[in-house]
Design a protein around this motif. Structure first.
Motif, mmCIF file in Angstrom:
data_model
loop_
_atom_site.group_PDB
_atom_site.id
_atom_site.type_symbol
_atom_site.label_atom_id
_atom_site.label_comp_id
_atom_site.label_asym_id
_atom_site.label_seq_id
_atom_site.Cartn_x
_atom_site.Cartn_y
_atom_site.Cartn_z
ATOM 1 N N LEU A 134 -8.496 6.030 8.625
ATOM 2 C CA LEU A 134 -7.468 6.160 7.594
ATOM 3 C C LEU A 134 -7.985 5.671 6.245
ATOM 4 N N ASP A 135 -8.716 4.564 6.229
ATOM 5 C CA ASP A 135 -9.307 4.078 4.981
ATOM 6 C C ASP A 135 -10.211 5.145 4.365
ATOM 7 N N ARG A 149 -0.733 13.149 -6.645
ATOM 8 C CA ARG A 149 -1.425 13.582 -5.431
ATOM 9 C C ARG A 149 -0.427 14.067 -4.400
ATOM 10 N N PHE A 153 -8.016 8.034 2.968
ATOM 11 C CA PHE A 153 -7.395 7.693 1.688
ATOM 12 C C PHE A 153 -8.417 7.750 0.561
ATOM 13 N N ARG A 210 -8.303 10.239 -2.634
ATOM 14 C CA ARG A 210 -8.266 9.716 -4.005
ATOM 15 C C ARG A 210 -9.342 10.411 -4.840
ATOM 16 N N GLY A 255 0.788 -1.233 0.000
ATOM 17 C CA GLY A 255 0.000 0.000 0.000
ATOM 18 C C GLY A 255 0.814 1.275 0.000
#
Length: 186
Positions: free
Chosen positions: A146-147, A185, A150, A154, A75
């Motif tokens: 955190l998921d 990014r 992210f 994105r 990741g």
């Protein structure tokens, strides 16, 4: 005349807000990784760093892999995986060889790293248990947050958000096109 600096943590009963988000995340990572690194030292694993563990685990599970494959499974970006593999090679933990396609470098564990696997497995299990306990003390699981972070970044990278928050400060078209490029990014 002495200039007095404002302390955002002192100004708010809950600590600083989003204005110091990056700084606070780096501090959290330093606190977490620093203690895991101390455990490695306690175990006599000098030179072993927390960022090496996911690579070792991936190579144990999947066998020799390309840096691109390691980046995907751990990741991180290809650049971060490449830097980690280079550091691990300096420590004698991995060896690099050519793949079928000579442009791909294949990473494999050395005998030195393979000998560490039982100790690393025990440490990984203990760290996972400690992380689970840590998350249980929080009002919301950090890994889930955190998921979500992210996923949100994105969708709309921070650079684009900054451009939209301050029209004229940054060219929004340039920020949006940079966000669409791999690795563009912030």
């Amino acid at each position: 005349m002495t200039r007095k600096h404002s302390n955002p943590a002192a100004d708010s009963p809950t600590g600083p807000g989003p204005e110091l988000l990056g700084t606070r995340l780096r501090l959290l990572l330093e606190l977490l990784d620093g203690d895991v690194a101390a455990v490695y030292r306690d175990l006599g694993l000098t030179g072993f760093r927390p960022r090496f563990a996911p690579v070792v685990r991936a190579l144990v599970a999947d066998g020799p892999s390309s840096i691109r494959e390691l980046a995907a499974v751990t990741g991180v970006t290809h650049s971060a995986a490449s830097q980690t593999v280079a550091q691990m090679a300096k420590e004698g933990l991995v060896a690099l060889g050519g793949g079928q396609d000579q442009r791909r470098r294949i990473v494999r564990l050395t005998m030195k790293a393979e000998a560490l696997v039982p100790t690393l497995d025990a440490e990984w299990a203990a760290t996972t248990a400690a992380s689970t306990e840590f998350e249980a003390e929080l009002s919301f699981p950090l890994s889930r947050l955190l998921d979500e972070a992210f996923a949100a970044l994105r969708q709309r990278p921070m650079r684009q958000r900054i451009a939209e928050a301050a029209p004229g400060l940054v060219d929004p078209d340039r920020a949006a096109s940079a966000a669409r490029r791999p690795g563009g990014r912030t």
